[in-house]
Design a protein around this motif. Structure first.
Motif, PDB file in Angstrom:
ATOM      1  N   TRP A 108      51.830  46.608  38.061  1.00 53.65           N
ATOM      2  CA  TRP A 108      51.281  45.493  38.832  1.00 53.65           C
ATOM      3  C   TRP A 108      49.860  45.812  39.292  1.00 53.65           C
ATOM      4  N   SER A 109      49.612  47.062  39.669  1.00 51.32           N
ATOM      5  CA  SER A 109      48.279  47.485  40.076  1.00 51.32           C
ATOM      6  C   SER A 109      47.295  47.401  38.912  1.00 51.32           C
ATOM      7  N   GLN A 110      47.734  47.808  37.727  1.00 54.77           N
ATOM      8  CA  GLN A 110      46.875  47.711  36.546  1.00 54.77           C
ATOM      9  C   GLN A 110      46.559  46.249  36.216  1.00 54.77           C
ATOM     10  N   ALA A 111      47.557  45.383  36.329  1.00 50.99           N
ATOM     11  CA  ALA A 111      47.333  43.960  36.076  1.00 50.99           C
ATOM     12  C   ALA A 111      46.358  43.389  37.095  1.00 50.99           C
ATOM     13  N   ASN A 112      46.478  43.800  38.360  1.00 49.79           N
ATOM     14  CA  ASN A 112      45.557  43.325  39.387  1.00 49.79           C
ATOM     15  C   ASN A 112      44.140  43.820  39.155  1.00 49.79           C
ATOM     16  N   THR A 113      44.003  45.022  38.626  1.00 53.00           N
ATOM     17  CA  THR A 113      42.669  45.545  38.307  1.00 53.00           C
ATOM     18  C   THR A 113      42.002  44.664  37.257  1.00 53.00           C
ATOM     19  N   ILE A 114      42.755  44.269  36.254  1.00 55.77           N
ATOM     20  CA  ILE A 114      42.224  43.383  35.213  1.00 55.77           C
ATOM     21  C   ILE A 114      41.829  42.038  35.810  1.00 55.77           C
ATOM     22  N   LEU A 115      42.694  41.481  36.653  1.00 58.72           N
ATOM     23  CA  LEU A 115      42.401  40.183  37.271  1.00 58.72           C
ATOM     24  C   LEU A 115      41.215  40.277  38.226  1.00 58.72           C
ATOM     25  N   GLU A 116      41.089  41.408  38.895  1.00 58.10           N
ATOM     26  CA  GLU A 116      39.958  41.616  39.810  1.00 58.10           C
ATOM     27  C   GLU A 116      38.649  41.664  39.030  1.00 58.10           C
ATOM     28  N   GLU A 117      38.671  42.306  37.854  1.00 57.96           N
ATOM     29  CA  GLU A 117      37.482  42.336  37.000  1.00 57.96           C
ATOM     30  C   GLU A 117      37.076  40.938  36.560  1.00 57.96           C
ATOM     31  N   MET A 118      38.065  40.084  36.357  1.00 55.88           N
ATOM     32  CA  MET A 118      37.789  38.694  35.977  1.00 55.88           C
ATOM     33  C   MET A 118      37.380  37.846  37.185  1.00 55.88           C
ATOM     34  N   GLY A 119      37.658  38.335  38.382  1.00 50.29           N
ATOM     35  CA  GLY A 119      37.312  37.603  39.595  1.00 50.29           C
ATOM     36  C   GLY A 119      38.317  36.523  39.959  1.00 50.29           C
ATOM     37  N   CYS A 120      39.572  36.689  39.524  1.00 48.69           N
ATOM     38  CA  CYS A 120      40.554  35.633  39.784  1.00 48.69           C
ATOM     39  C   CYS A 120      41.898  36.164  40.281  1.00 48.69           C
ATOM     40  N   ARG A 121      41.904  37.355  40.850  1.00 50.17           N
ATOM     41  CA  ARG A 121      43.154  37.919  41.341  1.00 50.17           C
ATOM     42  C   ARG A 121      43.754  37.074  42.454  1.00 50.17           C
ATOM     43  N   LYS A 122      42.918  36.630  43.371  1.00 49.43           N
ATOM     44  CA  LYS A 122      43.412  35.845  44.501  1.00 49.43           C
ATOM     45  C   LYS A 122      44.000  34.511  44.017  1.00 49.43           C
ATOM     46  N   ALA A 123      43.345  33.875  43.065  1.00 47.47           N
ATOM     47  CA  ALA A 123      43.852  32.598  42.535  1.00 47.47           C
ATOM     48  C   ALA A 123      45.199  32.789  41.845  1.00 47.47           C
ATOM     49  N   MET A 124      45.358  33.881  41.101  1.00 50.75           N
ATOM     50  CA  MET A 124      46.634  34.139  40.433  1.00 50.75           C
ATOM     51  C   MET A 124      47.733  34.451  41.442  1.00 50.75           C
ATOM     52  N   HIS A 125      47.384  35.162  42.488  1.00 54.81           N
ATOM     53  CA  HIS A 125      48.379  35.454  43.520  1.00 54.81           C
ATOM     54  C   HIS A 125      48.843  34.157  44.188  1.00 54.81           C
ATOM     55  N   TRP A 126      47.910  33.276  44.480  1.00 54.59           N
ATOM     56  CA  TRP A 126      48.275  31.991  45.087  1.00 54.59           C
ATOM     57  C   TRP A 126      49.155  31.181  44.152  1.00 54.59           C
ATOM     58  N   PHE A 127      48.849  31.205  42.861  1.00 53.24           N
ATOM     59  CA  PHE A 127      49.594  30.385  41.900  1.00 53.24           C
ATOM     60  C   PHE A 127      50.982  30.935  41.635  1.00 53.24           C
ATOM     61  N   ILE A 128      51.093  32.231  41.414  1.00 56.33           N
ATOM     62  CA  ILE A 128      52.381  32.801  41.003  1.00 56.33           C
ATOM     63  C   ILE A 128      53.219  33.262  42.196  1.00 56.33           C
ATOM     64  N   MET A 129      52.653  33.997  43.117  1.00 55.27           N
ATOM     65  CA  MET A 129      53.450  34.519  44.233  1.00 55.27           C
ATOM     66  C   MET A 129      53.645  33.494  45.342  1.00 55.27           C
ATOM     67  N   ASP A 130      52.569  32.799  45.726  1.00 58.15           N
ATOM     68  CA  ASP A 130      52.661  31.839  46.827  1.00 58.15           C
ATOM     69  C   ASP A 130      53.050  30.439  46.361  1.00 58.15           C
ATOM     70  N   ASN A 131      53.062  30.215  45.051  1.00 61.98           N
ATOM     71  CA  ASN A 131      53.503  28.951  44.446  1.00 61.98           C
ATOM     72  C   ASN A 131      52.676  27.759  44.928  1.00 61.98           C
ATOM     73  N   LEU A 132      51.349  27.933  45.018  1.00 65.38           N
ATOM     74  CA  LEU A 132      50.473  26.829  45.387  1.00 65.38           C
ATOM     75  C   LEU A 132      50.188  25.956  44.172  1.00 65.38           C
ATOM     76  N   LYS A 133      49.965  24.684  44.414  1.00 62.76           N
ATOM     77  CA  LYS A 133      49.642  23.759  43.331  1.00 62.76           C
ATOM     78  C   LYS A 133      48.226  24.026  42.833  1.00 62.76           C
ATOM     79  N   LEU A 134      47.971  23.618  41.597  1.00 63.22           N
ATOM     80  CA  LEU A 134      46.663  23.853  40.986  1.00 63.22           C
ATOM     81  C   LEU A 134      45.539  23.208  41.790  1.00 63.22           C
ATOM     82  N   GLU A 135      45.746  22.004  42.262  1.00 61.02           N
ATOM     83  CA  GLU A 135      44.676  21.337  43.010  1.00 61.02           C
ATOM     84  C   GLU A 135      44.373  22.057  44.327  1.00 61.02           C
ATOM     85  N   ASP A 136      45.395  22.635  44.941  1.00 61.19           N
ATOM     86  CA  ASP A 136      45.170  23.398  46.178  1.00 61.19           C
ATOM     87  C   ASP A 136      44.399  24.679  45.888  1.00 61.19           C
TER      88      ASP A 136
END
Length: 173
Positions: A108-136
Motif C-alpha cells: 500500500w505504501s508503494q502504491a501511495n508513492t506512485i500516486l504521490e508522484e502523479m499528484g493524485c494520492r488524496k483524490a484516490m483516497h477520497w474515491f476508494i477509501m472515503d467513497n466520495l462521488k466524482l463530482e465532490d
C-alpha cells in the motif's frame, strides 16, 4: 409525527435508485428468489458498471482498497478474522497474520508513492477509501464549482491513477 407515519423506502423505490442491487438467494434444489435485501455499491463499482473505468482499473482499485484494509489502516470497521486466518487477502498463502499485515502495508505504501508522484494520492483516497462521488472529488481536489467540470476532471484523474495502479499490480501492461 409518529414513527408509523414516516415514509420509508420500499424495495420498489430502492430498485429505481442507482447504486443499489436487490439480492437473490439460491435455495436447495437450485430455486432462486429475491430476498428483499439490498446491497449498496461503492463509487468504484458504480464507475465500473457505468463503463467509466475498465475492468483492469476496477481490479486495481479493489486491490488498492484491499491493501488498505488488510494493512489495518481502517479503524472504523470490526476486524474480519476469517480473512486473516484463511489467507483471503490476496497475498502469499504462506504468511501468518502479522507477516500478511506487513506485506499489505508495504504494498500500500508503494502504491501511495506512485500516486504521490502523479499528484493524485488524496483524490484516490477520497474515491476508494472515503467513497466520495466524482463530482465532490473534482470540487474538493481541483476546486471546480460546476458539476460537469468537477465530475469530468475527477473522472480523468481517477482513471489515470487507476491505470497506473493496474500497471503497479501487474494487471495491465
Amino acid at each position: 409525527m409518529a414513527d408509523d407515519e414516516i415514509i420509508r423506502p420500499t424495495p420498489e423505490r430502492m430498485r429505481r435508485i442507482s447504486g443499489y442491487d436487490e439480492l437473490t438467494e439460491t435455495q436447495a434444489g437450485g430455486i432462486s428468489r429475491k430476498s428483499g435485501a439490498i446491497r449498496c455499491w461503492t463509487n468504484l463499482e458504480d464507475a465500473w458498471r457505468k463503463k467509466l473505468i475498465t475492468d483492469e482499473q476496477f481490479e486495481a482499485g479493489k486491490r488498492y482498497w484491499l491493501d488498505h484494509e488488510m494493512a489495518g489502516f481502517n479503524p472504523r470497521v470490526t476486524m474480519r478474522w476469517s480473512e486473516w486466518i484463511q489467507g483471503l487477502a490476496g497475498g502469499s498463502q504462506d504468511l501468518d497474520a502479522a507477516e500478511r499485515r506487513v506485506f499489505h502495508r508495504k504494498r500500500w505504501s508503494q502504491a501511495n508513492t506512485i500516486l504521490e508522484e502523479m499528484g493524485c494520492r488524496k483524490a484516490m483516497h477520497w474515491f476508494i477509501m472515503d467513497n466520495l462521488k466524482l463530482e465532490d472529488i473534482g470540487s474538493k481536489f481541483w476546486r471546480y464549482s460546476g458539476q460537469r467540470a468537477a465530475s469530468a476532471s475527477a473522472r480523468a484523474t481517477v482513471s489515470l491513477a487507476l491505470q497506473r495502479l493496474a500497471k503497479f499490480y501487474g494487471i495491465a501492461k
